[in-house]
Design a protein around this motif. Sequence first.
Motif, PDB file in Angstrom:
ATOM      1  N   GLY A 225       7.770 -19.032 135.299  1.00 31.38           N
ATOM      2  CA  GLY A 225       8.610 -18.168 134.687  1.00 31.38           C
ATOM      3  C   GLY A 225       7.882 -17.093 134.096  1.00 31.38           C
ATOM      4  N   LEU A 226       6.965 -17.217 133.538  1.00 31.79           N
ATOM      5  CA  LEU A 226       6.080 -16.022 133.041  1.00 31.79           C
ATOM      6  C   LEU A 226       5.903 -15.048 134.159  1.00 31.79           C
ATOM      7  N   ALA A 227       5.340 -15.488 135.378  1.00 34.44           N
ATOM      8  CA  ALA A 227       4.859 -14.382 136.305  1.00 34.44           C
ATOM      9  C   ALA A 227       6.278 -13.728 136.535  1.00 34.44           C
ATOM     10  N   LEU A 228       7.407 -14.440 136.786  1.00 37.30           N
ATOM     11  CA  LEU A 228       8.533 -13.850 137.396  1.00 37.30           C
ATOM     12  C   LEU A 228       9.205 -12.943 136.460  1.00 37.30           C
ATOM     13  N   ALA A 229       9.237 -13.562 135.182  1.00 38.54           N
ATOM     14  CA  ALA A 229       9.986 -12.548 133.946  1.00 38.54           C
ATOM     15  C   ALA A 229       8.944 -11.383 133.884  1.00 38.54           C
ATOM     16  N   GLY A 230       7.607 -11.523 134.025  1.00 38.16           N
ATOM     17  CA  GLY A 230       6.903 -10.582 133.740  1.00 38.16           C
ATOM     18  C   GLY A 230       7.011  -9.409 134.571  1.00 38.16           C
ATOM     19  N   SER A 231       6.958  -9.705 135.827  1.00 43.00           N
ATOM     20  CA  SER A 231       7.011  -8.715 136.909  1.00 43.00           C
ATOM     21  C   SER A 231       8.249  -8.083 136.956  1.00 43.00           C
ATOM     22  N   LEU A 232       9.365  -8.768 136.627  1.00 40.61           N
ATOM     23  CA  LEU A 232      10.741  -8.107 136.772  1.00 40.61           C
ATOM     24  C   LEU A 232      10.783  -7.361 135.431  1.00 40.61           C
ATOM     25  N   LEU A 233      10.345  -7.518 134.416  1.00 35.91           N
ATOM     26  CA  LEU A 233      10.235  -6.829 133.159  1.00 35.91           C
ATOM     27  C   LEU A 233       9.525  -5.762 133.613  1.00 35.91           C
ATOM     28  N   ALA A 234       8.417  -5.624 134.247  1.00 34.99           N
ATOM     29  CA  ALA A 234       7.601  -4.647 134.585  1.00 34.99           C
ATOM     30  C   ALA A 234       8.012  -3.828 135.450  1.00 34.99           C
ATOM     31  N   GLY A 235       8.948  -4.406 136.517  1.00 30.55           N
ATOM     32  CA  GLY A 235       9.683  -3.470 137.512  1.00 30.55           C
ATOM     33  C   GLY A 235      10.882  -2.829 136.979  1.00 30.55           C
ATOM     34  N   ALA A 236      11.386  -3.461 136.001  1.00 30.25           N
ATOM     35  CA  ALA A 236      12.673  -2.852 135.450  1.00 30.25           C
ATOM     36  C   ALA A 236      12.580  -1.418 135.144  1.00 30.25           C
ATOM     37  N   LEU A 237      11.604  -0.915 134.319  1.00 28.54           N
ATOM     38  CA  LEU A 237      11.201   0.393 133.983  1.00 28.54           C
ATOM     39  C   LEU A 237      11.276   1.420 135.136  1.00 28.54           C
ATOM     40  N   PRO A 238      10.197   0.900 135.845  1.00 25.16           N
ATOM     41  CA  PRO A 238      10.095   1.990 137.009  1.00 25.16           C
ATOM     42  C   PRO A 238      11.259   1.983 138.226  1.00 25.16           C
ATOM     43  N   ALA A 239      11.721   0.710 138.213  1.00 17.05           N
ATOM     44  CA  ALA A 239      13.064   1.038 139.077  1.00 17.05           C
ATOM     45  C   ALA A 239      14.205   1.976 138.457  1.00 17.05           C
ATOM     46  N   TRP A 240      14.263   1.650 137.301  1.00 21.63           N
ATOM     47  CA  TRP A 240      15.190   2.485 136.546  1.00 21.63           C
ATOM     48  C   TRP A 240      14.981   3.930 136.764  1.00 21.63           C
ATOM     49  N   ARG A 241      13.858   4.310 136.383  1.00 19.25           N
ATOM     50  CA  ARG A 241      13.311   5.730 136.230  1.00 19.25           C
ATOM     51  C   ARG A 241      13.815   6.237 137.873  1.00 19.25           C
ATOM     52  N   ALA A 242      13.281   5.399 138.938  1.00 16.13           N
ATOM     53  CA  ALA A 242      13.311   5.908 140.459  1.00 16.13           C
ATOM     54  C   ALA A 242      14.910   6.164 140.602  1.00 16.13           C
ATOM     55  N   CYS A 243      15.709   5.355 140.160  1.00 19.26           N
ATOM     56  CA  CYS A 243      16.948   5.526 140.576  1.00 19.26           C
ATOM     57  C   CYS A 243      17.813   6.578 140.033  1.00 19.26           C
ATOM     58  N   LEU A 244      16.980   7.096 139.047  1.00 25.11           N
ATOM     59  CA  LEU A 244      17.608   8.176 138.408  1.00 25.11           C
ATOM     60  C   LEU A 244      17.282   9.750 139.445  1.00 25.11           C
ATOM     61  N   ILE A 245      16.595   9.285 140.371  1.00 26.11           N
ATOM     62  CA  ILE A 245      16.151  10.647 141.240  1.00 26.11           C
ATOM     63  C   ILE A 245      17.348  11.152 141.854  1.00 26.11           C
ATOM     64  N   PRO A 246      17.740  12.515 141.605  1.00 26.09           N
ATOM     65  CA  PRO A 246      18.981  12.986 141.849  1.00 26.09           C
ATOM     66  C   PRO A 246      18.645  13.312 143.605  1.00 26.09           C
ATOM     67  N   PRO A 247      19.759  13.310 144.327  1.00 25.85           N
ATOM     68  CA  PRO A 247      19.761  13.127 145.627  1.00 25.85           C
ATOM     69  C   PRO A 247      19.487  14.567 146.181  1.00 25.85           C
ATOM     70  N   ALA A 248      20.218  15.584 145.673  1.00 30.46           N
ATOM     71  CA  ALA A 248      20.266  16.974 146.208  1.00 30.46           C
ATOM     72  C   ALA A 248      18.786  17.604 145.976  1.00 30.46           C
ATOM     73  N   LEU A 249      18.181  17.228 144.927  1.00 30.10           N
ATOM     74  CA  LEU A 249      16.873  18.073 144.657  1.00 30.10           C
ATOM     75  C   LEU A 249      15.848  17.735 145.596  1.00 30.10           C
ATOM     76  N   GLN A 250      15.767  16.387 145.720  1.00 30.09           N
ATOM     77  CA  GLN A 250      14.878  15.841 146.667  1.00 30.09           C
ATOM     78  C   GLN A 250      14.884  16.323 148.199  1.00 30.09           C
ATOM     79  N   LEU A 251      16.205  16.575 148.337  1.00 26.96           N
ATOM     80  CA  LEU A 251      16.427  16.971 149.912  1.00 26.96           C
ATOM     81  C   LEU A 251      15.907  18.491 150.203  1.00 26.96           C
ATOM     82  N   LYS A 252      16.171  19.144 148.821  1.00 27.46           N
ATOM     83  CA  LYS A 252      15.797  20.572 148.913  1.00 27.46           C
ATOM     84  C   LYS A 252      14.170  20.829 149.129  1.00 27.46           C
ATOM     85  N   ALA A 253      13.587  19.948 148.260  1.00 25.24           N
ATOM     86  CA  ALA A 253      12.241  19.932 148.230  1.00 25.24           C
ATOM     87  C   ALA A 253      11.494  19.620 149.685  1.00 25.24           C
ATOM     88  N   GLN A 254      12.101  18.809 150.379  1.00 23.40           N
ATOM     89  CA  GLN A 254      11.527  18.606 151.573  1.00 23.40           C
ATOM     90  C   GLN A 254      11.890  19.799 152.554  1.00 23.40           C
TER      91      GLN A 254
END
Lengths: 437, 408
Positions: A408-437
Amino acid sequence: MSSQNAYYLQLALRALQRNPVLTTLMVLALAVGIGTCMTTLTVLHVLSGDPLPGRSSDLYYPQIDPRDALSYRPGEEPMGQVTWTDGMNLLEAHRADRQALMTGGSVAVQSTRNGVDPFFEDALYTTAEFFPMFGVPFRYGHAWGAADDSSRARVAVISDALNRRVFGGGDSVGKVLRLNGAAFRVVGVLGDWHPSPHFYDMYVGSYAEPEGVYLPLSTSQDIKMDHNGPVDCWGNGGGGPRPAHTAPCVWLQFWVQLDSPAQVAAYRQFLVNYSAQQKSLGRFQRPPNVRLRSLMQWLSYNQVVPDDVRMQAWLALGFLLVCLVNTVGLLLAKFLRRSGEIGVRRALGASRRAIFMQLLIESGLVGLAGGVLGLLLTLLGLWAVRQQPSDYAKLAHLDPTMLLATFGLALAGSLLAGALPAWRACLIPPALQLKAQ
Amino acid sequence: MMTPRPILSALRRHKIAAFLIVLEIALAFAIVSNAVYLVMGRLQRMDIHSGIDERDLVTLQISSSGNAGVPSAEADLAALRTIPGVQSASAVNSLPFTNSSWNSDFTKTPGQDATGYPATIYLGSRDLLPTLGVKILAGRGFSSDQYTDLTPATMLSAFFKPTQVIVSKAYAEQLWPGGNAVGKLLYVDKSQGQIVGVMSNIVRPQLSDSGTDPSNFYAVVLPFRVGPDLDASYVLRAAPAARERVLKAAVTKLQAMHPTQTVTKQATLSQMRREYFANDRAMAWLLVSTILALLGVTAIGIVGLASFWVQQRTRQIGVRRALGARRRDILRYFQTENFLLATAGIALGCAAAIGINVWLMAHYAVPRLPIIYLPIGAVALWLLGQLAVLGPALRAARVAPTVAMRAA
């Protein structure tokens, strides 16, 4: 699992394989954190357990204050043990549903079997109701009776381990056991009796193994057997292995069983009355000062769980916190590195939700791996604890509750730890990234 | 000299990552400084000076219960002294590193209302102090005619009716700070004893949690002879090289003298010390390994995030290089950035470290964290940060100026 989630699982596995060093480091850091944390929490869990589940709530430890007035401070705790005189008075008053007086000792056991040298064994000198009051299980025979107490009978109850050592096991009821040169008749052999903590006499070690020999207290005094444990004296009292019965010294433990709240209140009043009566007789010099703690209260009052163990648990929790923050950081770096990939997926129509789910599955995988490895590290950690010199060390084993808690601790911990980065990453706007490439 | 302004504005664009590094360093700092302090406390306790010549001493004990009656301490000691290598021998009621002791409250004035000062009572026989290696610092020792026998029978009537007492230096200092204790009176209730000598400090069997607590040395010696019937042991003095052999010979001798009794304890004092501190040693090792693991994890975190930043800013670095920045400037940039983050983390960590310490003081027997641990911890984490960032920063410094053009 939906086919989409299965696809994300595939993606996650591939993503984790792309950077094996980083993935390994993440899993390792999480595993070490979980392993440390679960090792110490398991030790804490085992040590703070109830020694007599189902029975402990009816057991109480009366304390009275028989000391003289020297250095008296109102509100002071009464003594932790009782004198011989008070112990016998309380025992004979029979005001509780059951009661027993006891103290630890040690006896020389001479075996009649060939090839077994005499050896010293821990003993408990007690009174008949000890066994029914604590629900001590018998494999063979039974406890001695009140008549044996008053007649100072040479009878003994022995542990299963001692039975095997001295008699080679089997039903030894009726056999003769030689203790300190005197002959005792075995009346009972105990079954599985390992209360932990060793609550009834914590002065021989809070997590001590149960004694091998149980004898009537009166008999032990009759043949002058040695006492083990602290002797606290005041006035002109002095200690030694066999305190005089009249000495102003406490060295015995007294336990009672009280089956109802009314009984508890009545017994507390009885202790106050007894103290007042002893004061009027001139034996006590302090005003009545009594405590009537239940078994679990007595354990916590004595801080039976070592401070070291508590501090280790806090330290390990702090360590796990650092490991989790570390995992958050590494996952963030990992997800944001794939900004390009995420941008493309967003541009192709993936919703933020979908990206979030995909990344959360990836961190869940890290958590799962960390949990499995953490479990192995916990087992290793507990093994290391068992090699320690402390008397509680041998108790450090994983039970099903703690096994589930680890995952329980391992799963809760890593999901908790994963939530913030995943949230940050899904904010990436599509257009800007395409332009940068 | 690198100005922090461009670094700060770059960090503003990576708030989460920067915050995570600061948080990790702060947590590591707070935990490590407290853990190191706990380790030092354990080491100090384990290092306590017992005040007796441990390396020269062995002890053994014979049980008092048996068919043949209680052994006589004087006869046993006379026999033990004949063993080659034994320099001196004495009985003793309790020894350091055993957790079993006789304690009493003594007062400076008679009567029951006086303040009691707890101390451990050491009893033995005439040779006790020279055998242990305890010296008389002021006044004198007991003369042999002052000794009386203490037995379970005389315990109640005879105890603390001595005319003379020897107290340890620490106990004398507690009762009469700065004064001379010799000649002063001590009481147990109305019975009085006169201090004839002050001895060098000898540690009590039960130590407090702190190795520097002066009460560890509150001890008195009374002129009583004790024997096995009061649970006394024998303590023998021998050269360190001979002590194992002496102990073995002593056990054999006692066993031969008392065939129906058992030797219940035999050990060198060095052994007893090792066993007494086994838990402290285990705890110290556990703390040290946690500290190392924690620092390792923190370093991994820094390396991970720094590598990510280097990769993300490859183009930016290329541009700076193309515009004339030297490799050293790029290296310096990442080092300064890490230094700034570490500083913020340490500042936050200082507050957390003090908070943790205050909490520990409230719940456990932990003393106040000395302020010196904070700068030491700060230097350690600055170094750790610089070491961790060095790899990624060097990689950044190797980015060629042409990258700026190619990537576009």
